[in-house]
Scaffold this active site. Structure first.
Site, short mmCIF file in Angstrom:
data_model
loop_
_atom_site.label_atom_id
_atom_site.label_comp_id
_atom_site.label_asym_id
_atom_site.label_seq_id
_atom_site.Cartn_x
_atom_site.Cartn_y
_atom_site.Cartn_z
N GLY A 44 -55.41 105.24 4.93
CA GLY A 44 -56.32 105.87 3.98
C GLY A 44 -55.59 106.33 2.73
O GLY A 44 -56.07 106.17 1.61
N ASP A 84 -60.37 107.85 8.51
CA ASP A 84 -60.55 109.28 8.19
C ASP A 84 -61.41 109.96 9.26
O ASP A 84 -61.07 109.91 10.43
CB ASP A 84 -61.13 109.44 6.78
CG ASP A 84 -60.16 108.96 5.71
OD1 ASP A 84 -58.96 108.87 6.01
OD2 ASP A 84 -60.60 108.66 4.59
N GLU A 111 -60.09 110.94 12.75
CA GLU A 111 -59.39 112.21 12.96
C GLU A 111 -60.38 113.36 13.04
O GLU A 111 -61.46 113.31 12.43
CB GLU A 111 -58.37 112.42 11.84
CG GLU A 111 -58.96 112.52 10.44
CD GLU A 111 -57.91 112.37 9.35
OE1 GLU A 111 -57.42 111.25 9.13
OE2 GLU A 111 -57.59 113.38 8.68
N ARG A 156 -57.63 110.74 16.65
CA ARG A 156 -56.44 111.40 16.10
C ARG A 156 -56.61 112.92 16.18
O ARG A 156 -57.59 113.48 15.68
CB ARG A 156 -56.28 110.95 14.65
CG ARG A 156 -55.33 111.76 13.81
CD ARG A 156 -55.03 110.99 12.55
NE ARG A 156 -54.51 111.79 11.47
CZ ARG A 156 -54.22 111.32 10.27
NH1 ARG A 156 -54.42 110.03 10.01
NH2 ARG A 156 -53.74 112.11 9.33
C1 SPV Z 1 -52.62 107.72 6.27
O1 SPV Z 1 -51.74 106.87 6.25
O2 SPV Z 1 -53.52 107.76 5.43
C2 SPV Z 1 -52.63 108.75 7.28
C3 SPV Z 1 -51.40 109.18 7.84
O3 SPV Z 1 -53.68 109.25 7.57
S1 SPV Z 1 -50.91 110.58 7.02
O4 SPV Z 1 -50.88 110.28 5.62
O5 SPV Z 1 -49.64 110.88 7.58
O6 SPV Z 1 -51.89 111.62 7.28
MG MG Z 2 -55.16 108.92 6.34
#
Ligand code: SPV
Ligand code: MG
Length: 543
Positions: A44, A84, A111, A156
């Site tokens: 994301g 997300d 998540e 998540r």
């Molecule tokens: C993403 O890669 O967008 C994630 C992982 O959700 S983090 O950025 O570590 O939350």
């Molecule tokens: Mg993300």
């Protein structure tokens, strides 16, 4: 072949630790697969970054799904989308899962936060978590929506991010597992793996476990292997490396107003083509696009023994003389087939039984010894069709020569080599006199043939080139040809006449013949010297 969903399920399920890497568009997905990764994390953060927006659900879910579809289209490894929070409630989740299945995405990770979500690394501890029951309902709704039993939903747990202890993380993970999640992703923003290791110990492999060591990256991978982690996500490293490379390149070019400093350090345009799969398109064009010429027929005149090649043609016609181990005629047939001309009729005569008949029709002019080209052509008249090329059997030429001829939409077209002019003087056969000489500024303009020289014609004006022995006939052009052939048949010397006489007859009947100019790139074989030239030509140009 295992489906992408089954591949992802295996990555999660098998105890052996595996790795997937972030990609954010088609080309980065391809690069990830080529590097050897068995799966891709459609991050994301990276997806929103490549759009130039923030990781706060600023890009709409359909924009995300569209991009992930491009990624899925160009890869064969499974994609796990960072979905997300599922972009809404249980109902949005259902629709998301169905759309992802339709677009070839193997699974989605959601998540337990609130929409619009924020990146875990921006004030994570201040972020509110989803209600456990509500989140479980979302997981269950997702699981009930996919048609492919192997589509994966990863739940998540953001408890550590939001400042909670292991107890809460486990409580949530357990609930999500019970709700049907195929795996748990446990996230941590600490620079050491302490929370992760505490969790894995407590979790004790109740369900597959996924981690994202962005912050605790210096931990040796073996530590996670020993902790029975199933899958590691390298979550943002392709977008980050791309950003650094683009910044350096942009600054250098801006500063130097010149490309020499960067040229050697960046991917070539050719490399872009390769990653885009240009090769596959070229092959498909050969198969399908040129296949549109399936109706085109080639009539190849190969009846003569050929003069001045005595020993070489003792047991075979001239067209069967090997050039670099392969007979001229086989090379010619291959050329035709490569350009999509599948129907090939060969008119043999002298030693016609030496001409291999697979992939072609062989017609024999039994009168070859006492007749000429027109008599051979007439023998093949039952094979005439509304779309054909007539070619001398002793020609070698580059592929584009035939292709240009096939692309002509005129009733009758010939190829003239403007490099080979009247240097041998008047009275030389096959010299072409045209409405205009070859001048590149006339590109695209129609040039017509005025006449071809024959053995007995004397020409005052300089010729515009030499006819190479290829004639394309289309539509009503076939009638022009058969009518002219009929007229010449009445002549006493018919058996001495050749194609150039036929072409001149078609012209004097008032029918236009278009000229396509080339500049070399062909060879015909009439002597031993020609054979040496042909051998060199075939070696370099006629593979
Ligand atoms: C993403 O890669 O967008 C994630 C992982 O959700 S983090 O950025 O570590 O939350
Ligand atoms: Mg993300």
């Amino acid at each position: 072949m295992m489906s992408k969903t089954s591949k992802l399920k295996n990555l999660l399920k098998t105890q052996e630790l595996d790795f997937i890497i972030e990609a954010h568009n088609g080309i980065s997905a391809r690069i990830a697969e080529e590097a050897g990764f068995n799966g891709i994390w459609a991050s994301g953060l990276a997806l929103s970054a490549q759009f130039g927006v923030r990781d706060n659900n600023e890009a709409s879910w359909t924009q995300i799904v569209d991009m992930v579809e491009f990624m899925a289209d160009v890869t064969s490894v499974p994609i796990l989308l960072d979905g997300d929070t599922g972009y809404g409630n249980f109902n949005n989740m259902r629709r998301l899962v169905r759309k992802l299945e339709q677009r070839g995405v193997a699974g989605v990770c959601i998540e337990d936060k609130l929409f619009p979500k924020k990146n875990s690394f921006i004030n994570g501890e201040k972020q509110e978590l989803a209600d456990v029951d509500e989140f479980c309902g979302k997981i269950a709704a997702g699981k009930d929506s996919h048609l492919d039993p192997d589509f994966c939903i990863v739940a998540r747990v953001e408890a550590y991010i939001a400042g909670w202890e292991t107890k809460e993380a486990i409580r949530r993970a357990e609930a999500y597992h019970k709700a049907g999640a195929d795996a748990i992703l446990i996230h941590s923003a600490l620079s050491r793996p302490d929370q992760i290791l505490e969790f894995t110990k407590e979790w004790a492999s109740r369900a597959p476990l996924v981690i994202v060591p962005t912050k605790y990256y210096s931990t040796p991978t073996q530590v996670f292997r020993d902790a029975n982690v199933n899958l590691i996500i390298w979550a943002n490293h392709l977008i980050r490396s791309a950003i650094t490379a683009m910044q350096e390149c942009a600054f250098k070019i801006k500063e130097q107003e010149n490309l020499t400093e960067v040229e050697d350090d960046i991917a070539s345009v050719k490399e872009i083509f390769r990653l885009q799969g240009a090769q596959e398109l070229a092959e498909a064009e050969r198969q399908y696009f040129l296949g549109a010429r399936k109706g085109t027929k080639a009539i190849i005149l190969a009846a003569s023994r050929g003069q001045g090649l005595d020993e070489l043609t003792k047991d075979r016609p001239k067209a069967m003389i090997p050039v670099n181990g392969k007979p001229l005629l086989s090379r010619l047939v291959e050329r035709c087939k490569r350009q999509g001309v599948d129907a090939v009729t060969i008119v043999g005569g002298y030693k016609a039984d030496t001409i291999p008949t697979e992939k072609i029709d062989l017609i024999v002019n039994h009168e070859y010894a006492n007749s000429g080209e027109l008599s051979s052509l007439l023998t093949a008249s039952a094979s005439f069709c509304d779309d054909m090329v007539v070619i001398y059997g002793d020609l070698l030429f580059r592929g584009y020569v035939l292709r240009s001829l096939l692309e002509s939409d005129r009733e009758m077209t010939i190829v003239v080599d403007s490099q080979s002019k009247s240097d041998e003087g008047s009275g030389v056969p096959d010299l072409a006199y045209c409405s205009a000489s070859d001048d590149r500024t006339l590109w695209g303009q129609d040039i017509l043939l005025e006449h071809l020289s024959t053995d007995d014609t004397l020409n005052e004006k300089q010729a515009d080139g030499r006819w190479i022995g290829m004639l394309r006939v289309k539509g009503i052009g076939r009638e022009w040809l058969t009518n002219a052939l009929k007229k010449l048949k009445e002549k006493q010397n018919f058996n001495e006449l050749s194609l150039r006489h036929l072409i001149n007859q078609i012209l004097s009947d008032g029918n236009p013949i278009r000229v396509i100019y080339i500049h070399g790139h062909w060879i015909d074989v009439n002597s031993i010297t020609d054979l040496d030239r042909a051998s060199a030509f075939a070696g370099t140009n006629h593979k």
